[in-house]
Scaffold this motif. Sequence first.
Motif, PDB file in Angstrom:
ATOM      1  N   PRO A 105      -0.655   7.044   5.983  1.00 56.12           N
ATOM      2  CA  PRO A 105      -1.568   7.842   6.811  1.00 56.12           C
ATOM      3  C   PRO A 105      -2.339   8.878   5.999  1.00 56.12           C
ATOM      4  CG  PRO A 105       0.586   7.671   7.848  1.00 56.12           C
ATOM      5  CD  PRO A 105       0.738   7.154   6.456  1.00 56.12           C
ATOM      6  N   LEU A 106      -1.660   9.539   5.051  1.00 56.79           N
ATOM      7  CA  LEU A 106      -2.351  10.536   4.240  1.00 56.79           C
ATOM      8  C   LEU A 106      -3.437   9.900   3.391  1.00 56.79           C
ATOM      9  CD1 LEU A 106      -2.617  13.420   3.173  1.00 56.79           C
ATOM     10  CD2 LEU A 106      -0.799  12.914   1.525  1.00 56.79           C
ATOM     11  N   GLY A 107      -3.171   8.736   2.819  1.00 60.25           N
ATOM     12  CA  GLY A 107      -4.181   8.064   2.021  1.00 60.25           C
ATOM     13  C   GLY A 107      -5.387   7.649   2.836  1.00 60.25           C
ATOM     14  N   ILE A 108      -5.157   7.174   4.064  1.00 64.99           N
ATOM     15  CA  ILE A 108      -6.270   6.782   4.927  1.00 64.99           C
ATOM     16  C   ILE A 108      -7.121   7.995   5.299  1.00 64.99           C
ATOM     17  CG2 ILE A 108      -6.833   5.867   7.209  1.00 64.99           C
ATOM     18  CD1 ILE A 108      -4.363   4.040   6.893  1.00 64.99           C
ATOM     19  N   VAL A 109      -6.457   9.113   5.606  1.00 68.16           N
ATOM     20  CA  VAL A 109      -7.200  10.335   5.941  1.00 68.16           C
ATOM     21  C   VAL A 109      -8.009  10.821   4.745  1.00 68.16           C
ATOM     22  CG1 VAL A 109      -6.942  12.767   6.563  1.00 68.16           C
ATOM     23  CG2 VAL A 109      -5.614  11.037   7.767  1.00 68.16           C
ATOM     24  N   GLU A 174      -8.334   5.364  -2.259  1.00 71.84           N
ATOM     25  CA  GLU A 174      -9.359   4.553  -2.908  1.00 71.84           C
ATOM     26  C   GLU A 174      -9.359   3.118  -2.385  1.00 71.84           C
ATOM     27  OE1 GLU A 174     -11.814   5.668  -5.409  1.00 71.84           O
ATOM     28  OE2 GLU A 174     -11.145   7.248  -4.057  1.00 71.84           O
ATOM     29  N   VAL A 175      -8.192   2.597  -2.060  1.00 74.97           N
ATOM     30  CA  VAL A 175      -8.119   1.252  -1.489  1.00 74.97           C
ATOM     31  C   VAL A 175      -8.799   1.229  -0.119  1.00 74.97           C
ATOM     32  CG1 VAL A 175      -6.540  -0.507  -0.593  1.00 74.97           C
ATOM     33  CG2 VAL A 175      -6.045   0.621  -2.760  1.00 74.97           C
ATOM     34  N   PHE A 176      -8.540   2.246   0.695  1.00 75.84           N
ATOM     35  CA  PHE A 176      -9.175   2.316   2.017  1.00 75.84           C
ATOM     36  C   PHE A 176     -10.684   2.459   1.894  1.00 75.84           C
ATOM     37  CE2 PHE A 176     -10.742   4.923   5.570  1.00 75.84           C
ATOM     38  CZ  PHE A 176     -10.423   4.085   6.626  1.00 75.84           C
ATOM     39  N   ARG A 177     -11.129   3.311   0.987  1.00 73.52           N
ATOM     40  CA  ARG A 177     -12.574   3.496   0.803  1.00 73.52           C
ATOM     41  C   ARG A 177     -13.240   2.215   0.328  1.00 73.52           C
ATOM     42  NH1 ARG A 177     -16.306   6.060  -3.050  1.00 73.52           N
ATOM     43  NH2 ARG A 177     -14.696   5.914  -4.643  1.00 73.52           N
ATOM     44  N   SER A 178     -12.569   1.491  -0.562  1.00 74.75           N
ATOM     45  CA  SER A 178     -13.126   0.218  -1.023  1.00 74.75           C
ATOM     46  C   SER A 178     -13.181  -0.801   0.111  1.00 74.75           C
ATOM     47  CB  SER A 178     -12.278  -0.325  -2.181  1.00 74.75           C
ATOM     48  OG  SER A 178     -12.264   0.571  -3.265  1.00 74.75           O
ATOM     49  N   GLY A 179     -12.164  -0.795   0.982  1.00 72.28           N
ATOM     50  CA  GLY A 179     -12.180  -1.708   2.119  1.00 72.28           C
ATOM     51  C   GLY A 179     -13.324  -1.428   3.072  1.00 72.28           C
ATOM     52  N   VAL A 180     -13.602  -0.160   3.306  1.00 71.09           N
ATOM     53  CA  VAL A 180     -14.719   0.198   4.187  1.00 71.09           C
ATOM     54  C   VAL A 180     -16.045  -0.164   3.526  1.00 71.09           C
ATOM     55  CG1 VAL A 180     -15.911   2.125   5.303  1.00 71.09           C
ATOM     56  CG2 VAL A 180     -13.419   2.004   5.360  1.00 71.09           C
ATOM     57  N   ARG A 181     -16.183   0.105   2.233  1.00 69.86           N
ATOM     58  CA  ARG A 181     -17.427  -0.214   1.530  1.00 69.86           C
ATOM     59  C   ARG A 181     -17.681  -1.710   1.480  1.00 69.86           C
ATOM     60  NH1 ARG A 181     -20.207   4.444   1.636  1.00 69.86           N
ATOM     61  NH2 ARG A 181     -19.122   6.155   0.564  1.00 69.86           N
ATOM     62  N   ALA A 182     -16.635  -2.510   1.552  1.00 68.72           N
ATOM     63  CA  ALA A 182     -16.804  -3.953   1.496  1.00 68.72           C
ATOM     64  C   ALA A 182     -17.343  -4.535   2.799  1.00 68.72           C
ATOM     65  CB  ALA A 182     -15.478  -4.626   1.147  1.00 68.72           C
ATOM     66  N   ARG A 212      -7.177  -3.994   8.350  1.00 65.78           N
ATOM     67  CA  ARG A 212      -6.781  -5.402   8.375  1.00 65.78           C
ATOM     68  C   ARG A 212      -6.958  -6.034   7.002  1.00 65.78           C
ATOM     69  NH1 ARG A 212      -9.560 -10.219   9.530  1.00 65.78           N
ATOM     70  NH2 ARG A 212      -8.241 -11.855  10.442  1.00 65.78           N
ATOM     71  N   LEU A 213      -8.028  -5.660   6.296  1.00 70.88           N
ATOM     72  CA  LEU A 213      -8.264  -6.210   4.971  1.00 70.88           C
ATOM     73  C   LEU A 213      -7.289  -5.659   3.938  1.00 70.88           C
ATOM     74  CD1 LEU A 213     -12.182  -6.111   4.827  1.00 70.88           C
ATOM     75  CD2 LEU A 213     -10.742  -8.126   5.089  1.00 70.88           C
ATOM     76  N   MET A 214      -6.915  -4.394   4.083  1.00 71.61           N
ATOM     77  CA  MET A 214      -6.103  -3.748   3.058  1.00 71.61           C
ATOM     78  C   MET A 214      -4.608  -3.810   3.358  1.00 71.61           C
ATOM     79  SD  MET A 214      -6.853   0.266   4.012  1.00 71.61           S
ATOM     80  CE  MET A 214      -5.704   0.947   2.829  1.00 71.61           C
ATOM     81  N   LEU A 215      -4.208  -4.438   4.477  1.00 69.43           N
ATOM     82  CA  LEU A 215      -2.790  -4.480   4.834  1.00 69.43           C
ATOM     83  C   LEU A 215      -1.931  -5.123   3.748  1.00 69.43           C
ATOM     84  CD1 LEU A 215      -0.683  -3.778   6.930  1.00 69.43           C
ATOM     85  CD2 LEU A 215      -1.150  -5.955   8.069  1.00 69.43           C
ATOM     86  N   PRO A 216      -2.324  -6.283   3.181  1.00 67.98           N
ATOM     87  CA  PRO A 216      -1.507  -6.825   2.077  1.00 67.98           C
ATOM     88  C   PRO A 216      -1.413  -5.883   0.887  1.00 67.98           C
ATOM     89  CG  PRO A 216      -3.013  -8.494   2.935  1.00 67.98           C
ATOM     90  CD  PRO A 216      -3.433  -7.198   3.540  1.00 67.98           C
ATOM     91  N   THR A 217      -2.515  -5.178   0.586  1.00 66.52           N
ATOM     92  CA  THR A 217      -2.482  -4.231  -0.526  1.00 66.52           C
ATOM     93  C   THR A 217      -1.569  -3.056  -0.227  1.00 66.52           C
ATOM     94  OG1 THR A 217      -4.766  -4.855  -1.025  1.00 66.52           O
ATOM     95  CG2 THR A 217      -3.930  -2.865  -2.066  1.00 66.52           C
TER      96      THR A 217
END
Length: 290
Positions: A105-109, A174-182, A212-217
């Motif tokens: 949760p902290l990383g997503i925020v 950074e993983v969440f931000r990359s998922g949104v940018r994709a 949904r895209l970053m769940l495996p990561t």
Amino acid sequence: MSSRITPMTDPRPAKRGKRAGATDAALLFDEPGPRGRIMIAVGSVFAVLGIAALLGAVLYRLDLAGQLDYPEWRYFLGRSVVSQLLEAAGNTLSLGAVAAVLTFPLGIVLGWLRMLDNRPVRWLVGLWIDAMRAVPMLLLVYFFLLVVPRFVGVSDFWKLALPIVMCTSATTAEVFRSGVRALDRGQTEASLALGMSRSLTMRLILAPQALRLMLPTLITQMVTIIKGTTLAYVLAYPDLMYRGSQMIGQAKKEVHLSVFFQTYIIIAVLYVIVNWALGALARCIESRTR
């Protein structure tokens, strides 16, 4: 008449279609020919034989040193030793689970805040993320061990959990931000055209797809968290690594056995089992979400 007209060009789209399904490896280097494939096969055989010979030499030396004798391994079949290993494994998994519950949760925020239009907030959050990704986790553990107790009392559990959360949440951001940018920018433009705010667009449209895209990561991040718990030896927290060092001294004192090699082999196997299970779960979820 037009149906009888044949194309003047060579029918090569089928060949391009075949290449369209090429893997990334085929795009990075030329496919080897018959001679190249033979050389690769011969090299692979020699590499396997070399590894097998090296492994055999290591086992032979261990056998000469008595490290493969049954009494050294039988020690770990004792009820007290098994209970100690299970307790240490439980402490390791509980520490990793708590760190994961706080990290994601902290990383997503943090990733969300870094994409805001507010430049000061975006700059401060970006500075924090870059700093946490650059600072070694061990340095943060020493900070919580030596500096923080001077101002506030913190248990050994949180002295290790908080550094893990601080480091891995930055990577998760950074993983969440990359998922949104994709995601397709047209979704954002369409939602803004309909009168939705950026925060509402992120919460209802972009964030669910990115998660949904970053769940495996995210599940793979658990491997990093579990491996980060090995720094507990600095704090004398009773995880697998620290309890293993205690068992080595205990075996030498009580039954006069040197089980240094056996202890860390068993601990390594336990870590491999846990991390392999997490990796298999991530691959399963990735295959289902494609």
